[in-house]
Design an enzyme around this catalytic site. Structure first.
Site, PDB file in Angstrom:
ATOM      1  N   LYS A   1       4.810   7.714  -5.168  1.00  0.00           N
ATOM      2  CA  LYS A   1       4.538   6.585  -6.058  1.00  0.00           C
ATOM      3  C   LYS A   1       5.650   6.376  -7.074  1.00  0.00           C
ATOM      4  O   LYS A   1       6.007   5.244  -7.389  1.00  0.00           O
ATOM      5  CB  LYS A   1       3.199   6.789  -6.767  1.00  0.00           C
ATOM      6  CG  LYS A   1       2.001   6.702  -5.830  1.00  0.00           C
ATOM      7  CD  LYS A   1       0.690   6.912  -6.576  1.00  0.00           C
ATOM      8  CE  LYS A   1      -0.493   6.810  -5.624  1.00  0.00           C
ATOM      9  NZ  LYS A   1      -1.783   7.023  -6.334  1.00  0.00           N
TER      10      LYS A   1
ATOM     11  N   LYS B   1      -8.244   1.458   0.168  1.00  0.00           N
ATOM     12  CA  LYS B   1      -8.652   0.470  -0.827  1.00  0.00           C
ATOM     13  C   LYS B   1      -7.460  -0.075  -1.602  1.00  0.00           C
ATOM     14  O   LYS B   1      -7.611  -1.004  -2.397  1.00  0.00           O
ATOM     15  CB  LYS B   1      -9.708   1.039  -1.780  1.00  0.00           C
ATOM     16  CG  LYS B   1      -9.334   2.231  -2.602  1.00  0.00           C
ATOM     17  CD  LYS B   1     -10.568   2.748  -3.357  1.00  0.00           C
ATOM     18  CE  LYS B   1     -10.297   4.023  -4.127  1.00  0.00           C
ATOM     19  NZ  LYS B   1      -9.467   3.817  -5.310  1.00  0.00           N
TER      20      LYS B   1
ATOM     21  N   LYS C   1      -3.940   4.256   7.698  1.00  0.00           N
ATOM     22  CA  LYS C   1      -5.287   4.585   7.239  1.00  0.00           C
ATOM     23  C   LYS C   1      -5.924   3.390   6.534  1.00  0.00           C
ATOM     24  O   LYS C   1      -5.257   2.652   5.812  1.00  0.00           O
ATOM     25  CB  LYS C   1      -5.214   5.781   6.274  1.00  0.00           C
ATOM     26  CG  LYS C   1      -6.537   6.231   5.704  1.00  0.00           C
ATOM     27  CD  LYS C   1      -6.327   7.374   4.731  1.00  0.00           C
ATOM     28  CE  LYS C   1      -7.628   7.765   4.043  1.00  0.00           C
ATOM     29  NZ  LYS C   1      -7.432   8.848   3.060  1.00  0.00           N
TER      30      LYS C   1
END
Length: 330
Positions: A115, A199, A196
């Site tokens: 990230k 969300k 995958k």
């Protein structure tokens, strides 16, 4: 019975993978618990602050997640159900555990590396939030943490911190262990079956959201990416699209994807069966959510009661940690 804990960060929209892999197992655990405190379920809103965010969206999603968790079967009388920021001991133990954690341990976290590489301005909280997560776990003497592969390293960090703390300052924490969800880790994005179901996906086209209506759910399934050829068989390497559909069908019906494949000879029939199963799984949750959505005051009362229970449990642990570290009691 072992105590289980699961947190849900309001930084995206809950989907079928979250339901099957994280929500259902812990809801089932609460049903068999002898004591409500054996199951801890919380909305981890503090974790949503590690990246750029819209405050109003975090606030809205926090309440939305609470309603969805209740709609999916969370029973506040059979578990400890809370919002993380409503229990100040979560933030308090974060600092206390930082005093027992090495900089290199935090920096080695895979999610931090991934990230931070995508940002120009990296918040300090992105580096240290795994220690907050360790605090979430250790506050409640958690035995088991059901997580996917992407969070396994964080639970291992919590275990390392607990072991080191116990060795240096005396027995204080329970050592947690990872419980791997059997199905959710396999559920993939319908539009990109190599990825995958998440969300935080850039597009919701391949993600079966718990707040999708029946029309949207069916449309997403019927437009799902399949594979070359027309035979229906379970082969994640050669036929990832079809295998993902079979995994979703198995997750919703409790069947085995390999056995289910024998019931279909065309992709169309498989997609119709998957759409029916998905709607049958999600629609009742959406209906219950709509009922709760009309009664915010009831949901807030439930959260206040759960946070009071949590503060009692967490308060005792923080006091023990302070004593172990040598802080002067008031």
């Amino acid at each position: 019975m072992a105590r289980r804990l699961t947190g849900f960060t309001p930084s995206g929209d809950l989907h079928l993978g979250n339901l099957i892999g994280a929500i259902r197992p812990i809801v089932e655990a609460q049903r068999f618990a002898a004591d409500p405190a054996e199951t801890v379920i919380f909305v981890s809103d503090l974790h949503a602050l590690t990246l750029e965010h819209d405050p109003a969206t975090v606030r809205r999603r926090t309440l939305e997640f609470a309603k969805l968790l209740l709609a999916a079967g969370t029973d506040p009388d059979q578990c400890v159900f809370l919002v993380q920021s409503h229990v100040p001991q979560h933030a308090e133990i974060h600092y206390l555990l930082e005093c027992a954690t090495g900089y290199g341990e935090a920096q080695r976290m895979i999610q931090f590396k991934e990230k931070s590489a995508k940002q120009q301005h990296v918040r300090m909280s992105l580096l240290t939030y795994p220690i907050l997560m360790a605090g979430d776990i250790l506050l409640y003497d958690t035995d088991e943490v059901p997580v996917g592969e992407d969070q396994k390293q964080h639970v291992e960090l919590a275990r390392d911190i607990a072991g080191r703390f116990n060795s240096r300052y005396g027995q204080t924490f329970t050592l947690p262990r990872v419980v791997n969800p059997p199905v959710a880790a396999r559920l993939k994005d319908l539009a990109s079956p190599e990825d995958k179901m998440s969300k935080s996906s850039a597009s919701a086209a391949g993600v079966l959201l718990l707040l999708d209506d029946e029309t949207a759910l069916r449309r997403k399934v019927m437009r799902a990416v399949t594979d070359t050829g027309s035979d229906v068989r379970y082969d994640p390497e050669a036929k990832p699209g079809v295998s993902n559909l079979l995994d979703i069908l198995a997750a919703c019906t409790g069947g085995d994807p390999r056995e289910l494949s024998a019931h279909f000879d065309r992709y169309g029939g498989l997609k119709t069966a998957v759409a029916d199963a998905v709607v049958g799984t999600i629609a009742p949750i959406r209906k219950r959510y709509d009922e709760l959505d009309a009664h915010d005051e009831h949901v807030m009362a439930v959260l206040r009661r759960g946070s009071e229970q949590a503060r009692e449990l967490a308060g005792a642990k923080v006091r023990a940690v302070k004593r172990a570290l040598g802080l002067l009691e008031p």
